[in-house]
Design a protein around this motif. Sequence first.
Motif, PDB file in Angstrom:
ATOM      1  N   GLU A   1     -16.177  64.369  25.916  1.00 16.94           N
ATOM      2  CA  GLU A   1     -17.441  63.638  26.029  1.00 16.94           C
ATOM      3  C   GLU A   1     -17.203  62.192  26.467  1.00 16.94           C
ATOM      4  O   GLU A   1     -17.913  61.672  27.326  1.00 16.94           O
ATOM      5  N   SER A   2     -16.203  61.532  25.878  1.00 23.13           N
ATOM      6  CA  SER A   2     -15.879  60.155  26.262  1.00 23.13           C
ATOM      7  C   SER A   2     -15.373  60.083  27.696  1.00 23.13           C
ATOM      8  O   SER A   2     -15.697  59.161  28.444  1.00 23.13           O
ATOM      9  N   PHE A   3     -14.576  61.093  28.084  1.00 25.56           N
ATOM     10  CA  PHE A   3     -14.073  61.160  29.454  1.00 25.56           C
ATOM     11  C   PHE A   3     -15.243  61.263  30.431  1.00 25.56           C
ATOM     12  O   PHE A   3     -15.291  60.563  31.429  1.00 25.56           O
ATOM     13  N   ARG A   4     -16.195  62.154  30.121  1.00 32.46           N
ATOM     14  CA  ARG A   4     -17.377  62.331  30.980  1.00 32.46           C
ATOM     15  C   ARG A   4     -18.098  61.008  31.181  1.00 32.46           C
ATOM     16  O   ARG A   4     -18.420  60.625  32.303  1.00 32.46           O
ATOM     17  N   LEU A   5     -18.347  60.292  30.099  1.00 28.74           N
ATOM     18  CA  LEU A   5     -19.071  59.031  30.197  1.00 28.74           C
ATOM     19  C   LEU A   5     -18.296  57.999  31.015  1.00 28.74           C
ATOM     20  O   LEU A   5     -18.875  57.311  31.859  1.00 28.74           O
ATOM     21  N   LYS A   6     -17.005  57.916  30.781  1.00 25.43           N
ATOM     22  CA  LYS A   6     -16.192  56.903  31.470  1.00 25.43           C
ATOM     23  C   LYS A   6     -16.068  57.191  32.961  1.00 25.43           C
ATOM     24  O   LYS A   6     -16.191  56.284  33.784  1.00 25.43           O
ATOM     25  N   ILE A   7     -15.837  58.442  33.339  1.00 27.90           N
ATOM     26  CA  ILE A   7     -15.643  58.742  34.764  1.00 27.90           C
ATOM     27  C   ILE A   7     -16.946  58.577  35.544  1.00 27.90           C
ATOM     28  O   ILE A   7     -16.937  58.118  36.681  1.00 27.90           O
ATOM     29  N   VAL A   8     -18.072  58.916  34.922  1.00 26.54           N
ATOM     30  CA  VAL A   8     -19.354  58.724  35.609  1.00 26.54           C
ATOM     31  C   VAL A   8     -19.645  57.232  35.753  1.00 26.54           C
ATOM     32  O   VAL A   8     -20.101  56.780  36.805  1.00 26.54           O
ATOM     33  N   GLU A   9     -19.332  56.461  34.727  1.00 24.96           N
ATOM     34  CA  GLU A   9     -19.521  55.012  34.796  1.00 24.96           C
ATOM     35  C   GLU A   9     -18.636  54.387  35.873  1.00 24.96           C
ATOM     36  O   GLU A   9     -19.079  53.551  36.655  1.00 24.96           O
ATOM     37  N   GLN A  10     -17.388  54.798  35.957  1.00 22.49           N
ATOM     38  CA  GLN A  10     -16.434  54.250  36.913  1.00 22.49           C
ATOM     39  C   GLN A  10     -16.670  54.752  38.336  1.00 22.49           C
ATOM     40  O   GLN A  10     -16.308  54.084  39.298  1.00 22.49           O
TER      41      GLN A  10
ATOM     42  N   PHE B   1     -14.333  70.390  34.568  1.00 18.87           N
ATOM     43  CA  PHE B   1     -14.456  70.969  35.909  1.00 18.87           C
ATOM     44  C   PHE B   1     -14.881  69.847  36.846  1.00 18.87           C
ATOM     45  O   PHE B   1     -15.839  69.121  36.562  1.00 18.87           O
ATOM     46  N   PHE B   2     -14.172  69.700  37.953  1.00 27.36           N
ATOM     47  CA  PHE B   2     -14.520  68.707  38.965  1.00 27.36           C
ATOM     48  C   PHE B   2     -14.992  69.427  40.215  1.00 27.36           C
ATOM     49  O   PHE B   2     -14.319  70.336  40.705  1.00 27.36           O
ATOM     50  N   THR B   3     -16.132  69.016  40.751  1.00 24.07           N
ATOM     51  CA  THR B   3     -16.670  69.606  41.976  1.00 24.07           C
ATOM     52  C   THR B   3     -17.000  68.500  42.969  1.00 24.07           C
ATOM     53  O   THR B   3     -17.132  67.334  42.600  1.00 24.07           O
ATOM     54  N   GLU B   4     -17.156  68.909  44.227  1.00 21.45           N
ATOM     55  CA  GLU B   4     -17.459  67.937  45.284  1.00 21.45           C
ATOM     56  C   GLU B   4     -18.883  67.405  45.203  1.00 21.45           C
ATOM     57  O   GLU B   4     -19.132  66.237  45.442  1.00 21.45           O
ATOM     58  N   GLU B   5     -19.818  68.325  44.919  1.00 22.37           N
ATOM     59  CA  GLU B   5     -21.214  67.925  44.968  1.00 22.37           C
ATOM     60  C   GLU B   5     -22.009  68.531  43.822  1.00 22.37           C
ATOM     61  O   GLU B   5     -21.662  69.581  43.292  1.00 22.37           O
ATOM     62  N   ASN B   6     -23.069  67.858  43.495  1.00 21.27           N
ATOM     63  CA  ASN B   6     -23.970  68.317  42.452  1.00 21.27           C
ATOM     64  C   ASN B   6     -24.856  69.439  42.996  1.00 21.27           C
ATOM     65  O   ASN B   6     -25.442  69.296  44.059  1.00 21.27           O
TER      66      ASN B   6
ATOM     67  N   VAL C   1     -21.186  59.898  41.629  1.00 25.55           N
ATOM     68  CA  VAL C   1     -20.549  60.711  40.594  1.00 25.55           C
ATOM     69  C   VAL C   1     -21.546  60.950  39.467  1.00 25.55           C
ATOM     70  O   VAL C   1     -22.213  60.024  39.009  1.00 25.55           O
ATOM     71  N   SER C   2     -21.645  62.207  39.053  1.00 19.11           N
ATOM     72  CA  SER C   2     -22.559  62.564  37.972  1.00 19.11           C
ATOM     73  C   SER C   2     -21.927  63.685  37.154  1.00 19.11           C
ATOM     74  O   SER C   2     -20.837  64.158  37.459  1.00 19.11           O
ATOM     75  N   SER C   3     -22.634  64.101  36.138  1.00 17.04           N
ATOM     76  CA  SER C   3     -22.163  65.203  35.306  1.00 17.04           C
ATOM     77  C   SER C   3     -23.330  66.126  34.997  1.00 17.04           C
ATOM     78  O   SER C   3     -24.497  65.745  35.138  1.00 17.04           O
TER      79      SER C   3
ATOM     80  N   GLY D   1     -19.000  65.003  42.505  1.00 14.88           N
ATOM     81  CA  GLY D   1     -18.850  63.829  43.359  1.00 14.88           C
ATOM     82  C   GLY D   1     -17.522  63.112  43.229  1.00 14.88           C
ATOM     83  O   GLY D   1     -17.412  61.948  43.599  1.00 14.88           O
ATOM     84  N   VAL D   2     -16.512  63.800  42.731  1.00 11.60           N
ATOM     85  CA  VAL D   2     -15.220  63.138  42.506  1.00 11.60           C
ATOM     86  C   VAL D   2     -14.423  62.979  43.795  1.00 11.60           C
ATOM     87  O   VAL D   2     -14.610  63.712  44.755  1.00 11.60           O
ATOM     88  N   THR D   3     -13.534  61.997  43.782  1.00  8.44           N
ATOM     89  CA  THR D   3     -12.621  61.736  44.894  1.00  8.44           C
ATOM     90  C   THR D   3     -11.199  61.684  44.342  1.00  8.44           C
ATOM     91  O   THR D   3     -10.998  61.542  43.133  1.00  8.44           O
ATOM     92  N   VAL D   4     -10.237  61.757  45.231  1.00  8.24           N
ATOM     93  CA  VAL D   4      -8.833  61.668  44.825  1.00  8.24           C
ATOM     94  C   VAL D   4      -8.568  60.319  44.160  1.00  8.24           C
ATOM     95  O   VAL D   4      -7.884  60.244  43.131  1.00  8.24           O
ATOM     96  N   ALA D   5      -9.120  59.255  44.704  1.00  5.97           N
ATOM     97  CA  ALA D   5      -8.905  57.917  44.133  1.00  5.97           C
ATOM     98  C   ALA D   5      -9.438  57.841  42.705  1.00  5.97           C
ATOM     99  O   ALA D   5      -8.772  57.303  41.808  1.00  5.97           O
ATOM    100  N   LEU D   6     -10.618  58.376  42.465  1.00  6.78           N
ATOM    101  CA  LEU D   6     -11.207  58.356  41.126  1.00  6.78           C
ATOM    102  C   LEU D   6     -10.380  59.195  40.157  1.00  6.78           C
ATOM    103  O   LEU D   6     -10.093  58.768  39.035  1.00  6.78           O
ATOM    104  N   LEU D   7      -9.966  60.384  40.583  1.00 10.80           N
ATOM    105  CA  LEU D   7      -9.149  61.227  39.711  1.00 10.80           C
ATOM    106  C   LEU D   7      -7.792  60.592  39.444  1.00 10.80           C
ATOM    107  O   LEU D   7      -7.258  60.704  38.339  1.00 10.80           O
ATOM    108  N   GLY D   8      -7.249  59.911  40.435  1.00  9.85           N
ATOM    109  CA  GLY D   8      -5.983  59.205  40.243  1.00  9.85           C
ATOM    110  C   GLY D   8      -6.085  58.155  39.146  1.00  9.85           C
ATOM    111  O   GLY D   8      -5.176  58.007  38.326  1.00  9.85           O
ATOM    112  N   ALA D   9      -7.198  57.455  39.120  1.00 11.92           N
ATOM    113  CA  ALA D   9      -7.414  56.448  38.078  1.00 11.92           C
ATOM    114  C   ALA D   9      -7.646  57.098  36.717  1.00 11.92           C
ATOM    115  O   ALA D   9      -7.325  56.511  35.681  1.00 11.92           O
ATOM    116  N   ALA D  10      -8.180  58.304  36.712  1.00 14.73           N
ATOM    117  CA  ALA D  10      -8.547  58.983  35.471  1.00 14.73           C
ATOM    118  C   ALA D  10      -7.421  59.792  34.845  1.00 14.73           C
ATOM    119  O   ALA D  10      -7.575  60.282  33.729  1.00 14.73           O
TER     120      ALA D  10
END
Length: 143
Positions: free
Chosen positions: A110-119, A63-68, A124-126, A91-100
């Motif tokens: 779980e790996s996806f969560r860690l990578k997208i928050v790191e990038q 699930f992707f949301t705008e804000e925490n 961006v948080s989870s 905290g996702v953006t179109v640019a971040l999702l495009g890369a993901a």
Amino acid sequence: MLGWVIVCRGYAAQEMQAALEEKAGALTQCRAVNVQEGLSANMLSRMLCDALHETDSGDGVIFFTEENGGTPYRTAALLSHKHPHCEVISGVTVALLGAAVAWRETLTSESFRLKIVEQGGENVSSLWHQQQKNPPFVLKHAL
């Protein structure tokens, strides 16, 4: 492949999905849920539940949301506790999702969560990361 549910206020979710599909082509197992003013918590929960089941192939759903902490985030968080391999990212953006987009097919939830928050940087948080900051209350002594 990980399913994606983009859930935002107004028409932002639909706009975000359209922008992603313009760049990456049609996204399978991806749904946008627009949260309109006046929508009840029960109806939002039902909409997210439907989207979760529509996008889940057994590998998990993000699930992707705008804000925490907003209503979309809290509702997705409640649903995620009932389903294995379900993550909530804020905290996702179109640019971040495009890369993901490419990560959906190769990473676990779980790996996806860690990578997208790191990038994603500091905005961006989870749900998992937030829970690490505030661990659940544990009773240390028997009553």
